[in-house]
Design a protein around this motif. Structure first.
Motif, PDB file in Angstrom:
ATOM      1  N   ASN A 108       0.833  -1.219   0.000  1.00  8.70           N
ATOM      2  CA  ASN A 108       0.000   0.000   0.000  1.00  8.70           C
ATOM      3  C   ASN A 108       0.861   1.260   0.000  1.00  8.70           C
ATOM      4  O   ASN A 108       0.360   2.353  -0.230  1.00  8.70           O
ATOM      5  N   MET A 109       2.171   1.112   0.232  1.00  9.80           N
ATOM      6  CA  MET A 109       3.069   2.271   0.248  1.00  9.80           C
ATOM      7  C   MET A 109       3.749   2.508  -1.104  1.00  9.80           C
ATOM      8  O   MET A 109       4.581   3.403  -1.246  1.00  9.80           O
ATOM      9  N   LEU A 110       3.409   1.704  -2.082  1.00  7.16           N
ATOM     10  CA  LEU A 110       4.036   1.869  -3.402  1.00  7.16           C
ATOM     11  C   LEU A 110       3.836   3.285  -3.925  1.00  7.16           C
ATOM     12  O   LEU A 110       2.764   3.872  -3.747  1.00  7.16           O
TER      13      LEU A 110
ATOM     14  N   VAL B  34       5.227   5.820  -2.864  1.00  5.45           N
ATOM     15  CA  VAL B  34       5.533   6.791  -1.810  1.00  5.45           C
ATOM     16  C   VAL B  34       7.039   6.843  -1.570  1.00  5.45           C
ATOM     17  O   VAL B  34       7.611   7.923  -1.387  1.00  5.45           O
ATOM     18  N   ARG B  35       7.688   5.661  -1.547  1.00  2.00           N
ATOM     19  CA  ARG B  35       9.136   5.592  -1.303  1.00  2.00           C
ATOM     20  C   ARG B  35       9.745   4.519  -2.200  1.00  2.00           C
ATOM     21  O   ARG B  35       9.038   3.695  -2.769  1.00  2.00           O
ATOM     22  N   GLU B  36      11.058   4.529  -2.287  1.00  3.20           N
ATOM     23  CA  GLU B  36      11.839   3.519  -3.012  1.00  3.20           C
ATOM     24  C   GLU B  36      11.402   3.301  -4.468  1.00  3.20           C
ATOM     25  O   GLU B  36      11.262   2.160  -4.915  1.00  3.20           O
TER      26      GLU B  36
ATOM     27  N   VAL C  58      13.506   0.833  -6.617  1.00  2.00           N
ATOM     28  CA  VAL C  58      13.330  -0.623  -6.465  1.00  2.00           C
ATOM     29  C   VAL C  58      11.968  -1.049  -6.989  1.00  2.00           C
ATOM     30  O   VAL C  58      11.849  -2.041  -7.711  1.00  2.00           O
ATOM     31  N   TYR C  59      10.922  -0.287  -6.623  1.00  2.00           N
ATOM     32  CA  TYR C  59       9.561  -0.763  -6.872  1.00  2.00           C
ATOM     33  C   TYR C  59       8.798   0.038  -7.932  1.00  2.00           C
ATOM     34  O   TYR C  59       7.635  -0.264  -8.203  1.00  2.00           O
ATOM     35  N   GLY C  60       9.430   1.066  -8.518  1.00  2.00           N
ATOM     36  CA  GLY C  60       8.734   1.875  -9.517  1.00  2.00           C
ATOM     37  C   GLY C  60       7.939   2.998  -8.862  1.00  2.00           C
ATOM     38  O   GLY C  60       7.863   3.089  -7.639  1.00  2.00           O
TER      39      GLY C  60
ATOM     40  N   ILE D 284      -0.539 -13.710  -6.486  1.00  2.00           N
ATOM     41  CA  ILE D 284      -0.174 -13.214  -5.160  1.00  2.00           C
ATOM     42  C   ILE D 284       1.209 -12.594  -5.134  1.00  2.00           C
ATOM     43  O   ILE D 284       2.192 -13.220  -5.528  1.00  2.00           O
ATOM     44  N   ASN D 285       1.237 -11.319  -4.698  1.00  2.78           N
ATOM     45  CA  ASN D 285       2.488 -10.686  -4.295  1.00  2.78           C
ATOM     46  C   ASN D 285       2.409 -10.602  -2.779  1.00  2.78           C
ATOM     47  O   ASN D 285       1.789  -9.691  -2.224  1.00  2.78           O
ATOM     48  N   ALA D 286       3.014 -11.575  -2.119  1.00  4.22           N
ATOM     49  CA  ALA D 286       2.892 -11.672  -0.662  1.00  4.22           C
ATOM     50  C   ALA D 286       3.872 -10.758   0.060  1.00  4.22           C
ATOM     51  O   ALA D 286       3.965 -10.805   1.298  1.00  4.22           O
ATOM     52  N   GLY D 287       4.612  -9.916  -0.698  1.00  4.88           N
ATOM     53  CA  GLY D 287       5.566  -9.011  -0.057  1.00  4.88           C
ATOM     54  C   GLY D 287       6.559  -9.816   0.774  1.00  4.88           C
ATOM     55  O   GLY D 287       6.959 -10.924   0.401  1.00  4.88           O
ATOM     56  N   ALA D 288       6.926  -9.279   1.921  1.00 10.72           N
ATOM     57  CA  ALA D 288       7.934  -9.940   2.762  1.00 10.72           C
ATOM     58  C   ALA D 288       7.443 -11.280   3.319  1.00 10.72           C
ATOM     59  O   ALA D 288       8.271 -12.139   3.679  1.00 10.72           O
ATOM     60  N   PHE D 289       6.118 -11.500   3.371  1.00 15.72           N
ATOM     61  CA  PHE D 289       5.613 -12.811   3.839  1.00 15.72           C
ATOM     62  C   PHE D 289       6.043 -13.943   2.902  1.00 15.72           C
ATOM     63  O   PHE D 289       6.037 -15.106   3.297  1.00 15.72           O
ATOM     64  N   THR D 290       6.395 -13.588   1.657  1.00 14.33           N
ATOM     65  CA  THR D 290       6.938 -14.573   0.716  1.00 14.33           C
ATOM     66  C   THR D 290       8.074 -15.372   1.358  1.00 14.33           C
ATOM     67  O   THR D 290       8.196 -16.585   1.158  1.00 14.33           O
ATOM     68  N   HIS D 291       8.890 -14.648   2.123  1.00 15.48           N
ATOM     69  CA  HIS D 291      10.132 -15.222   2.635  1.00 15.48           C
ATOM     70  C   HIS D 291       9.992 -15.776   4.048  1.00 15.48           C
ATOM     71  O   HIS D 291      10.962 -16.266   4.617  1.00 15.48           O
ATOM     72  N   THR D 292       8.793 -15.665   4.622  1.00 18.94           N
ATOM     73  CA  THR D 292       8.642 -16.049   6.037  1.00 18.94           C
ATOM     74  C   THR D 292       7.432 -16.944   6.321  1.00 18.94           C
ATOM     75  O   THR D 292       7.405 -17.603   7.358  1.00 18.94           O
TER      76      THR D 292
ATOM     77  N   LEU E 167       3.988 -13.427  -7.741  1.00 19.15           N
ATOM     78  CA  LEU E 167       4.375 -12.195  -8.439  1.00 19.15           C
ATOM     79  C   LEU E 167       5.221 -11.315  -7.529  1.00 19.15           C
ATOM     80  O   LEU E 167       4.939 -11.188  -6.335  1.00 19.15           O
ATOM     81  N   HIS E 168       6.267 -10.722  -8.117  1.00 23.19           N
ATOM     82  CA  HIS E 168       7.053  -9.704  -7.421  1.00 23.19           C
ATOM     83  C   HIS E 168       7.389  -8.587  -8.392  1.00 23.19           C
ATOM     84  O   HIS E 168       7.715  -8.849  -9.557  1.00 23.19           O
ATOM     85  N   LEU E 169       7.342  -7.371  -7.880  1.00 22.61           N
ATOM     86  CA  LEU E 169       7.736  -6.220  -8.695  1.00 22.61           C
ATOM     87  C   LEU E 169       9.223  -6.286  -9.024  1.00 22.61           C
ATOM     88  O   LEU E 169       9.639  -6.069 -10.160  1.00 22.61           O
ATOM     89  N   SER E 170      10.016  -6.560  -7.999  1.00 23.49           N
ATOM     90  CA  SER E 170      11.473  -6.573  -8.164  1.00 23.49           C
ATOM     91  C   SER E 170      11.949  -7.985  -8.482  1.00 23.49           C
ATOM     92  O   SER E 170      11.225  -8.962  -8.261  1.00 23.49           O
ATOM     93  N   ASN E 171      13.177  -8.071  -8.991  1.00 24.21           N
ATOM     94  CA  ASN E 171      13.797  -9.377  -9.209  1.00 24.21           C
ATOM     95  C   ASN E 171      14.411  -9.814  -7.877  1.00 24.21           C
ATOM     96  O   ASN E 171      15.520  -9.409  -7.525  1.00 24.21           O
TER      97      ASN E 171
ATOM     98  N   PHE F 151      18.383 -13.084   1.610  1.00 19.33           N
ATOM     99  CA  PHE F 151      17.187 -13.534   2.327  1.00 19.33           C
ATOM    100  C   PHE F 151      15.927 -13.449   1.458  1.00 19.33           C
ATOM    101  O   PHE F 151      14.910 -14.061   1.787  1.00 19.33           O
ATOM    102  N   ARG F 152      16.005 -12.704   0.354  1.00 16.94           N
ATOM    103  CA  ARG F 152      14.838 -12.638  -0.548  1.00 16.94           C
ATOM    104  C   ARG F 152      14.860 -13.739  -1.602  1.00 16.94           C
ATOM    105  O   ARG F 152      13.937 -13.872  -2.390  1.00 16.94           O
ATOM    106  N   HIS F 153      15.941 -14.511  -1.644  1.00 20.19           N
ATOM    107  CA  HIS F 153      16.049 -15.530  -2.701  1.00 20.19           C
ATOM    108  C   HIS F 153      15.144 -16.734  -2.428  1.00 20.19           C
ATOM    109  O   HIS F 153      14.786 -17.457  -3.351  1.00 20.19           O
TER     110      HIS F 153
HETATM  111  O1  CA2 Z   1       9.351  -7.138  -5.283  1.00 21.37           O
HETATM  112  C1  CA2 Z   1       8.300  -7.357  -4.676  1.00 21.37           C
HETATM  113  O2  CA2 Z   1       7.188  -7.222  -5.170  1.00 21.37           O
HETATM  114  C2  CA2 Z   1       8.368  -7.785  -3.200  1.00 21.37           C
HETATM  115  O3  CA2 Z   1       7.348  -8.757  -2.975  1.00 21.37           O
HETATM  116  C3  CA2 Z   1       8.102  -6.534  -2.398  1.00 21.37           C
HETATM  117  C4  CA2 Z   1       8.270  -6.730  -0.894  1.00 21.37           C
HETATM  118  C5  CA2 Z   1       9.600  -7.410  -0.569  1.00 21.37           C
HETATM  119  O4  CA2 Z   1       9.673  -7.701   0.814  1.00 21.37           O
HETATM  120  C6  CA2 Z   1       9.789  -8.686  -1.366  1.00 21.37           C
HETATM  121  O5  CA2 Z   1      11.058  -9.224  -1.064  1.00 21.37           O
HETATM  122  C7  CA2 Z   1       9.707  -8.407  -2.844  1.00 21.37           C
HETATM  123  C8  CA2 Z   1       8.251  -5.391  -0.152  1.00 21.37           C
HETATM  124  C9  CA2 Z   1       7.093  -4.509  -0.470  1.00 21.37           C
HETATM  125  C10 CA2 Z   1       7.404  -3.189   0.171  1.00 21.37           C
HETATM  126  O6  CA2 Z   1       6.860  -2.176  -0.597  1.00 21.37           O
HETATM  127  C11 CA2 Z   1       7.354  -0.926  -0.411  1.00 21.37           C
HETATM  128  C12 CA2 Z   1       6.717   0.061  -1.106  1.00 21.37           C
HETATM  129  C13 CA2 Z   1       7.160   1.359  -1.003  1.00 21.37           C
HETATM  130  C14 CA2 Z   1       8.235   1.682  -0.191  1.00 21.37           C
HETATM  131  C15 CA2 Z   1       8.847   0.685   0.510  1.00 21.37           C
HETATM  132  C16 CA2 Z   1       8.405  -0.622   0.423  1.00 21.37           C
END
Ligand code: CA2
Length: 148
Positions: free
Chosen positions: A16-18, A20-22, A25-27, A76-84, A102-106, A113-115
């Motif tokens: 939900n913070m996409l 806003v920051r980074e 990494v995330y577009g 599903i893009n489970a975010g960090a839950f992917t890894h935990t 699905l993940h935005l980033s590679n 730890f994301r591998h």
């Molecule tokens: O690349 C992806 O889509 C991820 O699932 C995104 C997760 C990350 O923990 C996975 O390793 C890969 C993190 C989502 C955090 O989204 C943010 C959005 C804006 C600013 C900071 C983080």
């Protein structure tokens, strides 16, 4: 005439913070604009998309359980839950519909730890590294899976 397929697009913590920051990494797209393009693509593909986000693991598990009755596939893009999350893996194994991870980033080009993904073993396919366009690719791949 074929029935319209129902596809759940699930998003995990912090997505939900996409926008806003980074952005490197995330577009720079927000989750809201990603949802808008998913709905537009869904219309073109003649599928129905239910788009959801939660920061809470148990909520995601409950939505996956509910999908058993109502959805034909889960992206599903489970975010960090992917890894935990073994809980999300267990829920996905119960649904018996195709799962597209699905993940935005590679994630393989990032920290070690994301591998590892708990979700990949139960996924039909994995899309990562294409930014917001990955949602479009995932919907197109899902449409092909469901039509075949
Ligand atoms: O690349 C992806 O889509 C991820 O699932 C995104 C997760 C990350 O923990 C996975 O390793 C890969 C993190 C989502 C955090 O989204 C943010 C959005 C804006 C600013 C900071 C983080």
């Amino acid at each position: 005439m074929t029935d319209t397929h129902n596809v759940l697009v699930l998003n995990g913590p912090n997505l939900n913070m996409l926008g806003v920051r980074e952005p490197k990494v995330y577009g720079s797209e927000t989750l809201e604009s990603i949802e808008t393009s998913c709905q537009r693509i869904a219309n073109r593909l003649d599928i129905s998309v239910l788009f959801k986000q939660s920061n809470i693991e148990g909520t995601l598990v409950s939505w996956i359980q509910e999908a058993r009755e109502t959805q034909d596939a889960i992206i599903i893009n489970a975010g960090a839950f992917t890894h935990t999350s073994i809980a999300i893996l267990d829920a996905l194994q119960l649904v018996e519909v195709p799962v597209i991870e699905l993940h935005l980033s590679n994630i393989f080009a990032r920290e070690e730890f994301r591998h590892h993904s708990y979700i990949s073993p139960c996924a039909t396919g994995v899309i990562c590294g294409f930014g917001a366009a990955g949602y479009e690719l995932a919907l197109e791949a899902t449409k092909r899976l469901l039509d075949n």
